[in-house]
Design a protein around this motif. Structure first.
Motif, PDB file in Angstrom:
ATOM      1  N   TYR A 194       0.906  -1.258   0.019  1.00  0.00           N
ATOM      2  CA  TYR A 194       0.202   0.140   0.029  1.00  0.00           C
ATOM      3  C   TYR A 194       0.739   1.391  -0.036  1.00  0.00           C
ATOM      4  O   TYR A 194       0.491   2.118  -0.785  1.00  0.00           O
ATOM      5  N   ARG A 200      -2.628   0.396  -4.179  1.00  0.00           N
ATOM      6  CA  ARG A 200      -3.739   0.634  -3.310  1.00  0.00           C
ATOM      7  C   ARG A 200      -5.147   0.538  -3.900  1.00  0.00           C
ATOM      8  O   ARG A 200      -6.081   0.127  -3.166  1.00  0.00           O
ATOM      9  N   TYR A 204      -8.343  -0.558   0.791  1.00  0.00           N
ATOM     10  CA  TYR A 204      -9.465   0.124   1.641  1.00  0.00           C
ATOM     11  C   TYR A 204     -10.813  -0.776   1.513  1.00  0.00           C
ATOM     12  O   TYR A 204     -11.377  -1.014   2.707  1.00  0.00           O
ATOM     13  N   ILE A 228      -3.794   3.200   7.108  1.00  0.00           N
ATOM     14  CA  ILE A 228      -4.402   2.864   5.613  1.00  0.00           C
ATOM     15  C   ILE A 228      -5.643   3.960   5.788  1.00  0.00           C
ATOM     16  O   ILE A 228      -5.814   4.843   4.875  1.00  0.00           O
TER      17      ILE A 228
END
Length: 267
Positions: A194, A200, A204, A228
């Motif tokens: 990440y 990325r 999340y 994060i």
């Protein structure tokens, strides 16, 4: 791209994913509803997004109802439907219900894997989802020894047969660390990917969808999640500012996202 082609499914699809990635559920719902209106029979673009949004909002009964409707009337295959219903039961805390549903549909699969008789090359995505949820159930109920050969099977499949596409490369290693209960490997791999590896997209969203529930009470996991989330909200603040400048922001979303001036100052 959306200004030029506002209702092209590919743009709406990716903007739904990205909105979930940025913790912008109201925006994800907006795109999801548009997709449902324009492409009502498309499982990939319509059902999958709607199901994920319901999980992210912890509306598990609605996720199950949606799945039943798609299975009954819109061609969602039985394995996908049952795997997703079991997942919703598990996330709701109904471990026994989830276990019973999974065993009724997939017991031959689990037994074949445990006995070394199931060819990894034949595994399907719904079966992988069913195996992952079953592993979570077994670990939560103290039956980790039964889960171990299933975890080893998935990791072997990732290594030998999984299509080495964009998402596969990103998540296989992290998933394998999780399935094999290696917290240090999981945290280190996810943090590096990440913050240092440029990986990325999807991260999340998967954390919010509780893809790794057995680690959630671990301090190392919680610390990484906070890191994060803070970075996610920093990026989100920039997007919100842009949308407000463009006149594409609904002020009611501030309350839904519990936004304050301090949140927007993160940028």
């Amino acid at each position: 791209a959306l200004k030029d082609f506002p209702f092209l499914y590919g743009y709406m699809y990716w903007n739904t994913l990205i909105s979930l990635d940025l913790d912008l559920l109201p925006l994800a719902e907006r795109y999801s509803r548009l997709i449902q209106t324009r492409y009502p029979e498309n499982t990939l673009y319509t059902y999958n997004h709607a199901y994920d949004i319901l999980l992210a909002e912890e509306r598990y009964d609605e996720a199950m109802d949606l799945t039943i409707i798609w299975n009954t009337n819109k061609g969602l295959n039985d394995n996908s439907a049952i795997a997703n219903i079991a997942r919703a039961h598990f996330l709701k805390g109904n471990l026994e219900n989830a276990k019973q549903i999974l065993l009724e549909q997939f017991s031959d699969l689990y037994e074949g894997i445990a006995g070394g008789k199931y060819p990894a090359v034949s595994i399907t995505d719904p079966e992988i989802r069913a195996i992952k949820t079953y592993i979570d159930v077994l670990r939560e109920t103290g039956e980790s020894e039964i889960a171990k050969p299933l975890a080893d099977f998935i990791c072997s499949y990732y290594e030998e047969f999984h299509a080495r596409g964009f998402f596969a490369k990103k998540f296989d290693r992290v998933d394998c660390y999780y399935l094999q209960n290696d917290l240090d490997g999981f945290v280190n791999s996810l943090r590096h990917g990440y913050f240092n590896g440029g990986n990325r997209l999807g991260v999340y969203r998967d954390l919010k969808l509780l893809r790794y529930p057995v680690f959630e009470d671990k301090p190392a996991y919680q610390a990484l999640f906070r890191e994060i989330e803070q970075e996610t909200h920093r990026m989100r603040a920039q997007v919100i500012e842009y949308l407000k400048e463009e006149g594409d922001w609904d002020p009611a979303w501030d309350k839904r996202l519990h936004l304050s001036d301090g949140d927007l100052a993160l940028r």
